[in-house]
Design a protein around this motif. Structure first.
Motif, mmCIF file in Angstrom:
data_model
loop_
_atom_site.group_PDB
_atom_site.id
_atom_site.type_symbol
_atom_site.label_atom_id
_atom_site.label_comp_id
_atom_site.label_asym_id
_atom_site.label_seq_id
_atom_site.Cartn_x
_atom_site.Cartn_y
_atom_site.Cartn_z
ATOM 1 N N UNK A 105 0.803 -1.226 0.000
ATOM 2 C CA UNK A 105 0.000 0.000 0.000
ATOM 3 C C UNK A 105 0.839 1.281 0.000
ATOM 4 N N UNK A 106 1.945 1.291 0.778
ATOM 5 C CA UNK A 106 2.730 2.541 0.841
ATOM 6 C C UNK A 106 3.404 2.818 -0.499
ATOM 7 N N UNK A 107 3.917 1.746 -1.121
ATOM 8 C CA UNK A 107 4.553 1.931 -2.422
ATOM 9 C C UNK A 107 3.539 2.495 -3.421
ATOM 10 N N UNK A 108 2.320 1.917 -3.389
ATOM 11 C CA UNK A 108 1.283 2.352 -4.334
ATOM 12 C C UNK A 108 0.930 3.819 -4.085
ATOM 13 N N UNK A 109 0.813 4.163 -2.802
ATOM 14 C CA UNK A 109 0.452 5.543 -2.445
ATOM 15 C C UNK A 109 1.521 6.523 -2.962
ATOM 16 N N UNK A 110 2.799 6.144 -2.754
ATOM 17 C CA UNK A 110 3.901 7.018 -3.193
ATOM 18 C C UNK A 110 3.936 7.111 -4.721
ATOM 19 N N UNK A 111 3.751 5.944 -5.346
ATOM 20 C CA UNK A 111 3.805 5.921 -6.812
ATOM 21 C C UNK A 111 2.714 6.808 -7.400
ATOM 22 N N UNK A 112 1.515 6.714 -6.829
ATOM 23 C CA UNK A 112 0.399 7.473 -7.402
ATOM 24 C C UNK A 112 0.598 8.984 -7.272
ATOM 25 N N UNK A 113 1.436 9.389 -6.303
ATOM 26 C CA UNK A 113 1.714 10.825 -6.171
ATOM 27 C C UNK A 113 2.963 11.221 -6.966
ATOM 28 N N UNK A 114 3.634 10.239 -7.536
ATOM 29 C CA UNK A 114 4.915 10.510 -8.202
ATOM 30 C C UNK A 114 4.701 10.959 -9.644
ATOM 31 N N UNK A 142 6.075 -1.988 -15.088
ATOM 32 C CA UNK A 142 7.127 -1.431 -15.950
ATOM 33 C C UNK A 142 8.506 -1.771 -15.380
ATOM 34 N N UNK A 143 8.671 -1.599 -14.076
ATOM 35 C CA UNK A 143 9.983 -1.884 -13.462
ATOM 36 C C UNK A 143 10.065 -3.303 -12.890
ATOM 37 N N UNK A 162 11.643 5.285 -2.217
ATOM 38 C CA UNK A 162 12.145 5.388 -3.600
ATOM 39 C C UNK A 162 10.974 5.524 -4.577
ATOM 40 N N UNK A 163 9.819 4.915 -4.250
ATOM 41 C CA UNK A 163 8.658 4.945 -5.148
ATOM 42 C C UNK A 163 8.033 6.326 -5.285
ATOM 43 N N UNK A 196 11.383 10.973 -5.901
ATOM 44 C CA UNK A 196 11.759 12.362 -5.598
ATOM 45 C C UNK A 196 13.000 12.342 -4.718
ATOM 46 N N UNK A 197 14.158 12.813 -5.232
ATOM 47 C CA UNK A 197 15.382 12.810 -4.414
ATOM 48 C C UNK A 197 15.209 13.573 -3.102
ATOM 49 N N UNK A 198 14.411 14.618 -3.097
ATOM 50 C CA UNK A 198 14.236 15.403 -1.865
ATOM 51 C C UNK A 198 13.498 14.575 -0.813
ATOM 52 N N UNK A 199 12.421 13.933 -1.244
ATOM 53 C CA UNK A 199 11.656 13.108 -0.287
ATOM 54 C C UNK A 199 12.537 11.984 0.248
#
Lengths: 357, 447
Positions: free
Chosen positions: B266-275, B291-292, B380-381, B384-387
């Motif tokens: 879930x966290x990966x999906x949440x991050x990806x969807x905002x990426x 894709x990856x 990583x998902x 964003x290097x800053x995040x």
């Protein structure tokens, strides 16, 4: 001036406590010399190690906090943060083991040389009581760091006590402070370890040493009739004692530094018992025996019979001077020598077997 | 006075009167026995009647007599979950099992259906399984939407169009011997699902004409999910139906992939969807996570996946000079630095612990730093290097602290050895003095 002051102080003390008498006693005390004289050193060695235990034990008390939630953490603090805490705790643990070893050597040498024979029966009885008390120190002290191994070893150990008919359950509940090994067990083991057992030990130790002083060193039967050369206790024997103590102390600090006593993981009553759990080496011969006994011997449980046999064995051991009828008459009883050797070999074999099993 | 009366009866001098009483008593006893026997017989006859009614099942009796293939359903039903709940043949197939004449027993007017066609199958099972009132008698938490879901599946749609090859209820659950889903021998038990689906999907001949690959099982078997499910027996690990759905089985659409993976990750999906990748992939018409990570052959992700080297997934789209390429390099650098710091700290602390140093506290703290690395790999998902820097920087600081504590423990260890050496020297000096003193005393005495 200095000499006068010393002599004045001594005179002052002599008037009050009778130093001169003690001095005369010390000067009079002699140690017979023969090919078994070496065994005389082990009693003193055990006493020295007991002194080390007292000193390091008191130092540990400054930081140790009994209780299921604090014991492990306080020992961890001693090992990691208290200056030289690691050394004191490691010396305490190593010294405990060395003391039990020297005590075994001392006890068996006394047994095999029949030093328990009249009039030294009470010296033997007080010594055997000290032996049981010291084992009690070992058992109670092992639990105090409240780590996993100690927790389960105590659980198994108290369970064995619990199988003894009639009084077993009472003893088990008394030791555990309830039905299970809990923080209540820890605090009562702590109480026993630092208060009750030291008090009894000191009383017995004073009696034991007074008996030895009163009767002098026992000489093996076969040398009794001969006129043996002697050595003065002060300073000759005492200096040799000191030499031995220094060497043992050197071994002790080397062991404590190179192999600091492990702390392990904190006890978790809900975790499964670790595989291949074993008690401390000095209880291993009893543990191994109980393990080897069949579940049923006749109409009795093997474990119950084993526990009873060790109880009776301990009683027999303590009463040996009164059972060895020949010793009462000042003669050598071959049967008891053979018995001593068999018991010694049995303990060694079972300990090695238990260790390797 | 009553006692006198009784005495009179039994001890009377009149013999006929006593005999009369005995005869009456005997009759009473006889009557009681006959009555009891009649009751017993009645009960027996009731039981016999009930059994006869229960056992009067023409389906079972006739099919057993017919033997071979026609007798097989009777035998298979012995272990069927429906039979366990006292359902009989007629409960599914209809007809009248009390009749022995075939035309009466298998009367279509009494709802008899011998073998439902694929098109009818969902409704056939749905008679009960879509009836919430009926199903709750057996299991109040059981789903009743399978028939409805099936209609939305690729299988269901094709079957409705007249294609008889796609799966219906019995293709996956079996028939005459159906097991509960949580029965380990059921074809739809998690460990058996991949084999069940691949019964058709890995069969190239059977799948000819559908234009979909048939190597999903082979790929899945090499995946991290299969390893977790089959080797580690982790029943929560996904198999075919966890991503594709079971009754509503369909390939997830491009936009749905992140949601599908996100049911567990879930966290990966949440991050990806905002990426920035979310929209970019959607515009490219490619499925997010796949894709990856690919789809069926998903491997344990390694740090190699991110960055700018050959094995990285980033270089498939990004090239030297673009912002994404630089971001990939930066993020990989951060993850690698944290990983190396943890490795260094671990090495030093393990060495110190093996030498007997008490370093359990820094070791415990290092475990927390490891958790931070796990978290960073999730972050990583966000792409964003800053995040990522916000997640990695405190972890690197912790790892450095633990490295320092490991170094200090080893310095302390060396100091202990030095101290021991010095102490031993003093002790041996003292011992030597005592020895010389003994010699001095005893030599002097000997002279």
């Amino acid at each position: 001036m200095k000499l006068t002051l010393q002599s004045d102080t001594l005179t002052w003390l002599d008037d009050r406590v009778g130093i001169e008498t003690l001095k005369q006693l010390a000067q009079k005390k002699e140690v017979p010399l023969h090919r078994h004289t070496i065994w005389y050193y082990f009693g003193g060695m055990t006493l020295f190690l007991f002194a080390v235990q007292m000193i390091t034990g008191v130092l540990l008390l400054f930081y140790y906090k009994p209780g299921a939630e604090t014991a492990f953490e306080s020992v961890q603090y001693i090992m990691a943060d208290v200056r030289f805490g690691w050394l004191i705790r490691s010396i305490h643990s190593w010294s405990a083991n060395l003391m039990i070893f020297t005590m075994f050597v001392h006890m068996f040498s006394v047994f095999l040389l029949k030093a328990y024979r009249a009039p030294r029966e009470l010296t033997w009885v007080s010594g055997s009581l000290l032996f049981f008390i010291i084992l009690g120190f070992g058992f109670s002290g092992y639990l105090l760091p409240w780590n996993k191994l100690a927790y389960f070893a105590t659980k198994v150990g108290t369970e064995i006590a619990g199988v003894v008919p009639i009084i077993g359950q009472l003893v088990l509940r008394f030791l555990r402070g309830g039905d299970e090994v809990t923080g209540a067990t820890l605090t009562r083991f702590y109480g026993l370890h630092v208060s009750v057992l030291p008090a009894i030990t000191l009383l017995l130790l004073v009696a034991h040493i007074l008996f030895v002083q009163r009767q002098g060193m026992s000489v093996p039967k076969k040398f009794e009739s001969k006129k043996l050369p002697t050595m003065k206790f002060v300073p000759n024997f005492l200096l040799r004692d000191v030499l031995g103590w220094l060497l043992v102390f050197a071994a002790l600090i080397s062991l404590a530094t190179i192999f600091p006593w492990e702390l392990g993981e904190k006890a978790d009553p809900f975790a499964p018992a670790p595989a291949g759990i074993k008690p401390e080496w000095f209880f291993l011969f009893m543990f191994q025996t109980l393990k080897l006994l069949p579940a049923k011997i006749g109409f009795m449980d093997g474990e119950v019979l084993g526990a009873l046999a060790f109880g009776i064995g301990g009683m027999f051991w303590m009463l040996v001077p009164f059972l060895d009828r020949k010793a009462v008459n000042g003669k050598n009883h071959r049967l008891f020598t053979i018995l001593g050797v068999i018991i010694l070999l049995y303990i060694i074999t079972m300990t090695v077997w238990g260790y390797l099993a | 006075m009553k006692s006198h009366y009784l005495e009179k009866i039994f001890y009377t001098q009149q013999p006929y009167r006593r005999l009369k009483i005995i005869v009456i008593l005997l009759f009473l006893i006889l009557f009681a026995i006959i009555w009891a026997l009649t009751q017993g017989a009645k009960a027996e006859s009731d039981t016999a009647n009930t059994t006869a009614t229960k056992e009067k099942n023409s389906c079972v009796e006739c099919h057993t007599q017919m033997g071979e293939a026609l007798a097989h359903p009777v035998e298979a039903m012995q272990k069927d979950v429906h039979a366990e709940h006292n359902l009989s043949c007629a409960d599914c197939h209809g007809g009248d099992p009390t009749q022995f004449a075939p035309e009466l027993a298998m009367n279509p007017r009494k709802g008899f259906i011998a073998k439902p066609k694929p098109k009818e199958m969902a409704a056939f099972c749905g008679k009960c399984h879509s009836d919430a009132e009926f199903m709750k008698k057996f299991n109040p938490t059981m789903r009743v939407d399978q028939e409805h879901e099936y209609a939305t599946s690729v299988h269901g749609k094709r079957v409705q169009q007249g294609d008889e090859k796609p799966a219906t209820c019995i293709s996956c659950h079996g028939f005459h011997g159906i097991k509960a889903v949580n029965d380990a021998t059921s074809p739809v038990y998690p460990l058996n699902v991949a084999a069940t689906c691949s019964g058709c999907h890995a069969n190239a001949d059977y799948m000819r004409g559908y234009d979909i690959p048939t190597n999903q099982l082979e790929k899945y078997n090499h995946s991290v999910h299969a390893e977790a499910l089959q080797k580690k027996q982790d029943l929560s690990a996904p198999t075919c139906n966890d991503c594709h759905g079971n009754h509503g089985a369909a390939p997830p659409g491009v936009s749905a992939v992140a949601n599908v993976c996100g049911t567990c990750h879930s966290r990966q999906a949440e991050m990806f969807q905002k990426s920035p990748h979310n929209d970019a992939f959607a515009n490219m018409g490619v499925a997010g996570c796949a894709v990856c990570h690919s789809n069926h052959e998903i491997q344990t992700p390694s740090d190699e996946l991110i960055g700018t080297n050959d094995k990285s997934a980033c270089v498939n789209c990004h090239t030297q000079g673009d912002a994404g390429f630089a971001a990939a390099a930066t993020m990989r650098g951060m993850i690698s630095e944290l990983d190396e710091q943890i490795h260094d700290a671990d090495g030093l602390l393990t060495k110190a612990a093996k030498a007997g140093m008490e370093v359990s506290r820094p070791q415990f703290e290092l475990q927390e730093t490891r958790n931070q690395l796990v978290n960073a790999r999730v972050v990583v998902h966000s792409f964003s290097p800053t995040t990522l820097a916000n997640a990695v920087s405190p972890a690197i600081e912790s790892a450095k602290k633990q490295t320092e504590e490991g170094k200090q423990a080893l310095v302390e260890l060396r100091n202990r050895y030095k101290g021991l050496g010095l102490s031993l020297a003093f002790i041996f000096l003292a011992a030597m003095s005592v020895y010389l003193k003994i010699r001095q005393i005893e030599n002097g005495k000997n002279k």
